[in-house]
Design a protein around this motif. Structure first.
Motif, PDB file in Angstrom:
ATOM      1  N   LYS A 126       7.963   8.408   5.730  1.00  0.00           N
ATOM      2  CA  LYS A 126       8.974   9.257   6.388  1.00  0.00           C
ATOM      3  C   LYS A 126       8.506   9.732   7.761  1.00  0.00           C
ATOM      4  O   LYS A 126       9.222   9.590   8.760  1.00  0.00           O
ATOM      5  N   SER A 127       7.291  10.292   7.806  1.00  0.00           N
ATOM      6  CA  SER A 127       6.789  10.816   9.086  1.00  0.00           C
ATOM      7  C   SER A 127       6.650   9.697  10.105  1.00  0.00           C
ATOM      8  O   SER A 127       6.973   9.870  11.289  1.00  0.00           O
ATOM      9  N   HIS A 175      11.236  17.044   0.882  1.00  0.00           N
ATOM     10  CA  HIS A 175      10.995  16.755  -0.521  1.00  0.00           C
ATOM     11  C   HIS A 175      12.003  17.487  -1.403  1.00  0.00           C
ATOM     12  O   HIS A 175      12.134  17.213  -2.586  1.00  0.00           O
ATOM     13  N   GLU A 217       9.800  17.996   7.480  1.00  0.00           N
ATOM     14  CA  GLU A 217       9.628  19.043   6.482  1.00  0.00           C
ATOM     15  C   GLU A 217       9.493  20.433   7.087  1.00  0.00           C
ATOM     16  O   GLU A 217       8.494  21.119   6.856  1.00  0.00           O
ATOM     17  N   TYR A 243      -0.387  -0.807  10.063  1.00  0.00           N
ATOM     18  CA  TYR A 243      -1.627  -0.129  10.469  1.00  0.00           C
ATOM     19  C   TYR A 243      -2.799  -0.968  10.012  1.00  0.00           C
ATOM     20  O   TYR A 243      -2.797  -1.489   8.900  1.00  0.00           O
ATOM     21  N   SER A 274       5.700  10.960  -1.423  1.00  0.00           N
ATOM     22  CA  SER A 274       4.672  11.127  -0.403  1.00  0.00           C
ATOM     23  C   SER A 274       4.042   9.766  -0.048  1.00  0.00           C
ATOM     24  O   SER A 274       3.766   8.961  -0.934  1.00  0.00           O
ATOM     25  N   GLY A 275       3.890   9.522   1.236  1.00  0.00           N
ATOM     26  CA  GLY A 275       3.252   8.277   1.666  1.00  0.00           C
ATOM     27  C   GLY A 275       4.218   7.115   1.834  1.00  0.00           C
ATOM     28  O   GLY A 275       3.802   6.012   2.175  1.00  0.00           O
ATOM     29  N   CYS A 276       5.523   7.341   1.653  1.00  0.00           N
ATOM     30  CA  CYS A 276       6.468   6.237   1.733  1.00  0.00           C
ATOM     31  C   CYS A 276       6.812   5.890   3.180  1.00  0.00           C
ATOM     32  O   CYS A 276       7.453   4.869   3.431  1.00  0.00           O
ATOM     33  N   ILE A 278      -2.053  -2.560   6.517  1.00  0.00           N
ATOM     34  CA  ILE A 278      -1.060  -2.034   5.573  1.00  0.00           C
ATOM     35  C   ILE A 278       0.292  -1.954   6.269  1.00  0.00           C
ATOM     36  O   ILE A 278       0.392  -1.587   7.435  1.00  0.00           O
TER      37      ILE A 278
HETATM   38  N1  LIG Z   1      -2.600   6.470  11.982  1.00  0.00           N
HETATM   39  C1  LIG Z   1      -2.586   5.887  10.763  1.00  0.00           C
HETATM   40  N2  LIG Z   1      -3.490   4.931  10.466  1.00  0.00           N
HETATM   41  C2  LIG Z   1      -3.468   4.330   9.266  1.00  0.00           C
HETATM   42  N3  LIG Z   1      -2.599   4.627   8.290  1.00  0.00           N
HETATM   43  C3  LIG Z   1      -1.667   5.566   8.509  1.00  0.00           C
HETATM   44  C4  LIG Z   1      -1.609   6.242   9.778  1.00  0.00           C
HETATM   45  N4  LIG Z   1      -0.576   7.114   9.725  1.00  0.00           N
HETATM   46  C5  LIG Z   1      -0.030   6.986   8.485  1.00  0.00           C
HETATM   47  N5  LIG Z   1      -0.665   6.053   7.780  1.00  0.00           N
HETATM   48  C6  LIG Z   1      -0.323   5.640   6.409  1.00  0.00           C
HETATM   49  O1  LIG Z   1       1.041   5.307   6.395  1.00  0.00           O
HETATM   50  C7  LIG Z   1       1.622   5.680   5.173  1.00  0.00           C
HETATM   51  C8  LIG Z   1       2.867   6.513   5.408  1.00  0.00           C
HETATM   52  O2  LIG Z   1       2.506   7.754   5.982  1.00  0.00           O
HETATM   53  P1  LIG Z   1       3.579   8.889   6.337  1.00  0.00           P
HETATM   54  O3  LIG Z   1       2.860  10.028   6.927  1.00  0.00           O
HETATM   55  O4  LIG Z   1       4.657   8.280   7.140  1.00  0.00           O
HETATM   56  O5  LIG Z   1       4.136   9.251   4.912  1.00  0.00           O
HETATM   57  P2  LIG Z   1       5.172  10.389   4.500  1.00  0.00           P
HETATM   58  O6  LIG Z   1       6.285   9.719   3.834  1.00  0.00           O
HETATM   59  O7  LIG Z   1       5.462  11.248   5.661  1.00  0.00           O
HETATM   60  O8  LIG Z   1       4.337  11.224   3.431  1.00  0.00           O
HETATM   61  P3  LIG Z   1       4.402  12.807   3.137  1.00  0.00           P
HETATM   62  O9  LIG Z   1       5.630  13.037   2.359  1.00  0.00           O
HETATM   63  O10 LIG Z   1       3.188  13.046   2.310  1.00  0.00           O
HETATM   64  O11 LIG Z   1       4.368  13.512   4.435  1.00  0.00           O
HETATM   65  C9  LIG Z   1       0.557   6.418   4.393  1.00  0.00           C
HETATM   66  O12 LIG Z   1       0.050   5.547   3.410  1.00  0.00           O
HETATM   67  C10 LIG Z   1      -0.492   6.745   5.403  1.00  0.00           C
HETATM   68  O13 LIG Z   1      -1.766   6.706   4.820  1.00  0.00           O
END
Ligand SMILES: Nc1ncnc2c1ncn2[C@@H]1O[C@H](COP(=O)(O)OP(=O)(O)OP(=O)(O)O)[C@@H](O)[C@H]1O
Ligand SMILES: [Mg+2]
Lengths: 294, 230
Positions: free
Chosen positions: B44-45, B202, B170, B11, B40-42, B18
């Motif tokens: 997954k989504s 989680h 989740e 991104y 969180s933030g790793c 990043i």
């Molecule tokens: N559209 C976007 N633009 C920039 N950065 C993004 C975007 N979508 C996600 N990110 C970044 O990518 C990283 C991973 O996000 P993601 O939502 O996949 O995490 P996650 O593991 O699902 O977290 P959580 O458990 O909190 O839901 C995060 O640091 C987030 O800030």
């Protein structure tokens, strides 16, 4: 209880319209205003056109004949010309009398009667459309036995100039108004898309194609355009009806009569409705293509 | 049947790039129940969205039932999502203007399975709502349902076009533990009937009900193990 595609898109469009109800009303209102101005211009143009037509229809071409001219030949030649509305033969004797009447002292011309008459025989020709006068006069000049041809060259030229200028002006103004109304719809639909961003996201997860996501916004825009156009047409129609009615009663000069022929008026109003709908559709199409993707 | 090969996702935020996913390889077999765990933030989504053909990877490719999805256009991707993927969310995300029945029938409409008269679609919708014990609430709007009830309708909706894989981000995250377990029960039963499932969670008690746990950290898979070997 089942959904179908049309029902679904219509319903989501209506829901979206009512979610931003006042915004939709304001947009429709602004479209109404710009279309009413546009329609007003069109009606003025229509009336100016009719007035010019009336004046031009009274521009006469005078075709003066030589003494040796064959009157019948020229009559058939005139009958054969496209654009000639009517023609009358004026013998030199009558020409003299008319001239006397016009000056208000026929006695003065008594001495010029008979052999002393200085006037030639002539045809008075009326023409259907003002922009044909010049070309027709040119053709008549070439007829055998025609001494010279005369018409209000300057008046006709000036009228034509004014009409061309007016048409260009109306066209430019209408274009500007239409463009700003479309821009307005683009903006409103964009707001509407933003308000429904989350729902659009969910629809994408469920596999909605671009069509399903975009169609409700498209309908929303068309509805706003159409509602605006309808209000504009109704308001303009009512205003024009009153104005035309009072103008008619004032019994102004014949050539200042307003256009009341429904055959000529309905295309203006139908055109406004169509234009509003197209503008709404176009505006939302632009917006939706730019801001919504499956 | 779903295969992620060397998936990397970048991104750009402001001037910075990043790396959210870093060379992910994952194979999901038919009938598996995978739990995706990690802080969180790793990522997954992001990974689930790429598996679900909602986002595209910066590099790498996703094969679904042998089809390489990286070459498909918008509308073809929409078709894959209609037919092969069922999605459930933490926040349920039912369409608020539609009732429970209409929410479930909607994906069939998108897929052209429901023309408004099809008794097949109507029967299937009723059957799905019955399977999540929501058949007596068909005409209720989402705002008239509890969180657990909304999530059950959402599961029925996700199953609407008989997807190859059910993806959940989740799905119990917003529910209290009792309601969450009831929803999980439905998912476990679906899996027993052969439904392939991948869930981000989680909650490690939920994770241990899965047949495989995939652990992520900083955009990488750090542990990929069957719960039986655990
Ligand atoms: N559209 C976007 N633009 C920039 N950065 C993004 C975007 N979508 C996600 N990110 C970044 O990518 C990283 C991973 O996000 P993601 O939502 O996949 O995490 P996650 O593991 O699902 O977290 P959580 O458990 O909190 O839901 C995060 O640091 C987030 O800030
Ligand atoms: Mg997440």
């Amino acid at each position: 209880m089942n959904l179908n595609a049309i029902k679904y898109c219509l319903r989501q469009g209506v829901v979206s319209l009512f979610r931003n109800f006042w915004l939709a009303v304001v947009t429709a209102g602004m479209i109404a205003v710009s279309l009413a101005i546009l329609g007003g211009f069109l009606l003025v143009a229509l009336n100016v056109g009719q007035i010019l037509y009336n004046i031009a229809g009274n521009v006469e071409i005078s075709v003066f004949l030589r003494d040796d001219a064959d009157q019948e030949l020229i009559r058939t030649r005139l009958d054969g010309l496209d654009g000639v509305r009517e023609h009358t033969f004026i013998p030199r004797e009558q020409g003299l009398t008319d001239f006397g009447y016009a000056l208000g002292d026929s006695a003065l011309f008594a001495g010029l009667a008979g052999e002393n008459n200085p006037l030639p025989d002539m045809f008075r020709v009326r023409v259907g459309e003002s922009d044909m006068v010049e070309a027709l006069a040119e053709k008549m000049r070439a007829f055998p036995g025609v001494e010279f041809v005369d018409y209000g060259e300057e008046l006709v030229a000036r009228l034509l100039g004014v009409t061309r200028w007016l048409n260009a002006f109306f066209l430019a103004i209408s274009f500007l108004l239409a463009a700003s109304a479309v821009f307005l719809i683009v903006t409103i639909i964009r707001l509407s898309v933003m308000a429904r961003q989350e729902e659009i996201g969910v629809m994408k997860y469920l596999g909605a194609s671009n069509f399903f996501i975009r169609a409700p916004f498209f309908l929303e825009g068309m509805a706003m355009g159409w509602a605006g156009a309808l209000s504009a047409a109704v308001a303009l129609g009512a205003a024009y009806h009153r104005l035309a009615f009072s103008l008619q009663r004032e019994a102004l000069l014949f050539f200042l009569q307003p256009v009341t022929d429904p055959e000529k008026l309905w295309p203006v109003f139908a055109g406004l409705l169509a234009l509003g709908t197209v503008m709404g559709g176009l505006g939302s199409l632009v917006s939706v293509r730019r801001f919504v993707r499956a | 049947m779903i295969q992620a090969e060397n998936i990397t996702k970048l991104y750009k935020v402001g001037g910075n790039v990043i790396k959210v996913l870093n060379d992910i390889n994952l194979q999901v077999e038919k009938g598996e129940f995978i739990a995706l765990q990690g802080p969180s933030g790793c990522g997954k989504s992001t990974l689930l969205n790429i598996l679900g053909c909602l986002e595209t990877a910066t590099s790498g490719r996703i094969l679904i039932d042998g089809v390489d999805t990286s070459r498909l256009n918008d509308d073809d991707l929409a078709k894959i999502r209609q037919g092969k993927i069922g999605y459930i969310f933490q926040a349920y995300n039912l369409i608020p203007t539609l009732n429970a029945y209409e929410n479930v029938v909607l994906p069939m409409l998108f897929a052209g399975e429901d023309d408004g008269k099809s008794s097949m679609a109507a029967k299937r919708t009723a059957m799905l709502l019955k399977s999540v014990a929501m058949h007596d609430r068909m005409t209720h709007k989402p705002s008239e349902l509890s969180g657990g009830e909304q999530q059950r309708v959402a599961i029925a909706r996700a199953l609407s076009n008989n997807p190859s894989i059910l993806i959940g981000d989740e799905p119990t995250g917003n529910l209290d533990s009792k309601t969450g377990l009831a929803v999980l029960d439905i998912l476990i039963n679906l899996n027993k009937e052969g439904q392939t499932i991948i869930l981000a969670t989680h909650d490690s008690t939920i994770a241990h009900m899965a047949s495989r746990i995939v652990k992520m950290k900083d955009g990488r898979i750090i542990n990929n193990s069957s719960t039986k070997e655990h």
